[in-house]
Scaffold this motif. Structure first.
Motif, PDB file in Angstrom:
ATOM      1  N   TYR A  70       0.829  -1.201   0.000  1.00 31.77           N
ATOM      2  CA  TYR A  70       0.000   0.000   0.000  1.00 31.77           C
ATOM      3  C   TYR A  70       0.862   1.249   0.000  1.00 31.77           C
ATOM      4  N   TYR A 123      -7.335  10.136   9.965  1.00 29.68           N
ATOM      5  CA  TYR A 123      -6.741   8.949   9.373  1.00 29.68           C
ATOM      6  C   TYR A 123      -7.688   8.429   8.298  1.00 29.68           C
ATOM      7  N   VAL A 125      -8.246   5.769   4.786  1.00 29.70           N
ATOM      8  CA  VAL A 125      -7.845   4.695   3.877  1.00 29.70           C
ATOM      9  C   VAL A 125      -8.704   4.847   2.629  1.00 29.70           C
ATOM     10  N   ASN A 133      -4.291   0.306  -1.697  1.00 32.05           N
ATOM     11  CA  ASN A 133      -4.837   1.293  -0.767  1.00 32.05           C
ATOM     12  C   ASN A 133      -3.897   2.480  -0.610  1.00 32.05           C
ATOM     13  N   VAL A 135      -3.125   5.162   2.327  1.00 26.96           N
ATOM     14  CA  VAL A 135      -3.313   5.503   3.732  1.00 26.96           C
ATOM     15  C   VAL A 135      -2.831   6.940   3.937  1.00 26.96           C
ATOM     16  N   ILE A 320       1.923   1.287  11.137  1.00 29.46           N
ATOM     17  CA  ILE A 320       1.748   0.852   9.749  1.00 29.46           C
ATOM     18  C   ILE A 320       2.598  -0.393   9.531  1.00 29.46           C
ATOM     19  N   VAL A 323       0.038  -6.230   6.611  1.00 31.53           N
ATOM     20  CA  VAL A 323      -1.194  -6.839   7.119  1.00 31.53           C
ATOM     21  C   VAL A 323      -1.161  -8.354   7.031  1.00 31.53           C
ATOM     22  N   TYR A 347      -2.811  -0.045  11.195  1.00 34.66           N
ATOM     23  CA  TYR A 347      -2.965  -0.786   9.943  1.00 34.66           C
ATOM     24  C   TYR A 347      -2.122  -2.031  10.112  1.00 34.66           C
ATOM     25  N   PHE A 374      -7.568  -0.729  10.766  1.00 36.02           N
ATOM     26  CA  PHE A 374      -7.650  -1.517   9.531  1.00 36.02           C
ATOM     27  C   PHE A 374      -6.848  -2.780   9.780  1.00 36.02           C
ATOM     28  N   THR A 375      -7.482  -3.939   9.659  1.00 37.34           N
ATOM     29  CA  THR A 375      -6.824  -5.180  10.058  1.00 37.34           C
ATOM     30  C   THR A 375      -7.449  -6.365   9.350  1.00 37.34           C
TER      31      THR A 375
END
Length: 524
Positions: A70, A123, A125, A133, A135, A320, A323, A347, A374-375
């Protein structure tokens, strides 16, 4: 709408309830702050440039970097700013999260334009077409930046042999600066100007602040021989706080664990926390810990593992990560009491905002609020570790952009009794598919006691879900159940639950499976 102007002291239940009432009232009215000209401050960046996006905030060009899979941008602004995101291709579809911000955008060819007032921190996304994505982490302006004075605030550059290019290992010099600050009367601050400082592991001392200016990066060495990975489960950390008090890490810089270079695969060796605390050998708890404004990057296990501490304040901190890393948790407070996590962003591959009890130390009075997750795991969670009593845990005004669980109370490791867990104004947008069976199954809501190993389990009671929402649960079921008669789930109050745009007034309507060993599960 953002509610950072509301402020309360963790531990005062009366004040917490006043805030709940204020949040409820705020959601019933339409309010917009008066527009004001934005002031934009850019940060130096040391990462590769994104080929997918560029960004302008008002007339200021903000560099967009790329990592993992990302793109991301960081800066600070005040007032109301106009954002112009330019994609590498014409825009046919887009999504700007959190949806609760209510952003209305316009599209012209490759440009996506919208305005957004600052409100403590922002924040975002952004998804455009099938591109990666984007961010955006937009801080408020910095108001309390220290100035190196050679005394209580000493620049790391005052030490001979400092390399701010990231070429040579600086661990011993940085540790000496920390020790010197601790030795000064009243303690002191170690100031890092913009640059890259290679290090491995540091021990914080009492009455010491690390200040990382924008563009300053403490980057973990890629040589495993520079580290000590001996000990028990997750013993290692880039920065360790062992029984110390009045410790702070502040600024707009970054601690880059660089952990991906040290390990392989989800269960590979040499994984470490980025910041970790623990009691000393004499059982002294870390006390009065502050983390503000910094960014953590590339942790390969729990990024924050703040354990057995008291009086902890984490504000405007960004994480960050990759993921795809299992165990790459965000903000883990472990057997820690009297703590607030406010205006933060994660994230991550694993749980973002998580209260755990891995040891025998009771845990109480913890607040997570005004934050974004975000996960591929749980957005807000208590558990799964449960070896001690847990009480008075609050999650408030949190956007879960993606997760396989939006709300989770997962007690399946230990016999600690849990009581008084609150989820208020938790908004989940997308449910991530993690499968529909087993311990880590996908479930929009999970509240259970379960047994997946040899650990005993214990009861959970007095759980509150108020104004919790899910935009689209698909066909995924939620679960509320107890393991046996001695580990029941009881007194779960669900008020104004919204799923798929509809108010849920019964378990069946919301695909919520109420299992055995439960009592007093109510919908309002």
């Amino acid at each position: 709408m953002y509610f950072s102007k509301a402020k309360w002291r963790a531990g005062n239940v009366f004040e917490k309830m006043i805030l709940v009432a204020a949040l409820m009232f705020s959601l019933t009215i339409s309010w917009a702050p008066p527009a004001s000209a934005a002031t934009v401050t850019t940060y130096p960046s040391h990462f590769g440039t994104s080929s997918a996006y560029t960004l302008k905030v008002d007339s200021t060009t903000v560099r967009v970097a790329r990592q993992f899979d990302y793109s991301f941008a960081q800066f600070a602004y005040s007032g109301t700013a106009t954002f112009k995101v330019t994609a590498s291709e014409n825009i046919n579809a887009y999504d700007i999260s959190p949806h609760s911000y209510g952003i209305q955008a316009t599209v012209s060819g490759k440009d996506l334009t919208f305005s957004l007032p600052q409100a403590g921190s922002r924040y975002l996304v952004i998804k455009i077409n099938n591109l990666e994505n984007l961010v955006i982490m937009a801080d408020p302006p910095e108001t309390d930046r220290p100035s190196p004075n050679g005394g209580s605030v000493k620049s790391i550059n005052d030490y001979s042999g400092v390399d701010n290019s990231g070429g040579n290992l600086m661990t011993s010099i940085i540790q000496q600066a920390i020790n010197d600050a601790n030795a000064r009367s009243g303690g002191g601050t170690v100031y890092f100007p913009a640059g890259t400082y290679k290090f491995s592991q540091l021990e914080m001392k009492s009455n010491v602040t690390l200040y990382l200016a924008a563009g300053a990066i403490l980057r973990g060495s890629s040589d495993v021989n520079d580290y000590d990975f001996s000990g028990n489960v997750f013993p290692a950390a880039n920065i360790r706080i062992v029984g110390k008090s009045n410790v702070a890490i502040k600024g707009r810089g970054m601690i880059d664990s660089n952990g991906t270079t040290l390990t392989t695969g989800d269960s590979g060796p040499n994984r470490e926390n980025i910041i970790s605390s623990s009691k000393s050998g004499g059982e002294t708890k870390p006390n009065n810990l502050t983390f503000e404004g910094i960014t953590l990057r590339d942790g390969t296990t729990w990024n924050f593992r703040i354990q057995d501490a008291t009086n902890v304040n984490i504000k405007n901190v960004k994480i960050i990560n990759n993921v795809n890393w299992i165990h790459g948790d965000g903000f883990d407070l472990v057997n820690t009491s009297h703590a607030v996590v406010d205006q933060c962003f994660g994230y991550t591959g694993d749980d973002v905002f998580d209260a755990k009890s891995s040891s025998e130390e009771p845990m109480t009075d913890v607040v997570y609020k005004n934050s974004v997750a975000f996960t591929e795991s749980a957005g807000t969670k208590v558990g799964m570790q449960g070896r001690a009593a847990v009480s008075d845990i609050w999650f408030m005004n949190i956007d879960v952009i993606q997760g396989y669980r939006g709300v989770s109370v997962d007690h399946d490791q230990g016999n600690g009794v849990w009581d008084g867990i609150h989820f208020i104004d938790i908004r989940t947008e997308k449910i991530h598919n993690n499968g529909t069976s087993g311990q880590f199954r996908t479930a929009p809501i999970l509240i259970w006691t379960a047994k997946y190993g040899s650990d005993e389990v214990a009861p959970v009671s007095n759980i509150e879900l108020t104004r919790v929402s899910f935009e689209n649960i698909g066909s995924y079921h939620s679960f509320i159940q107890g393991y046996d008669s001695s580990s029941k789930v009881s007194n779960v109050t669900i008020t104004d639950l919204i799923m798929n745009g509809k108010k849920i007034t019964s378990a069946t309507q919301g695909l919520i499976d109420i299992g055995p060993n439960t009592s007093n599960i109510t919908f309002h």
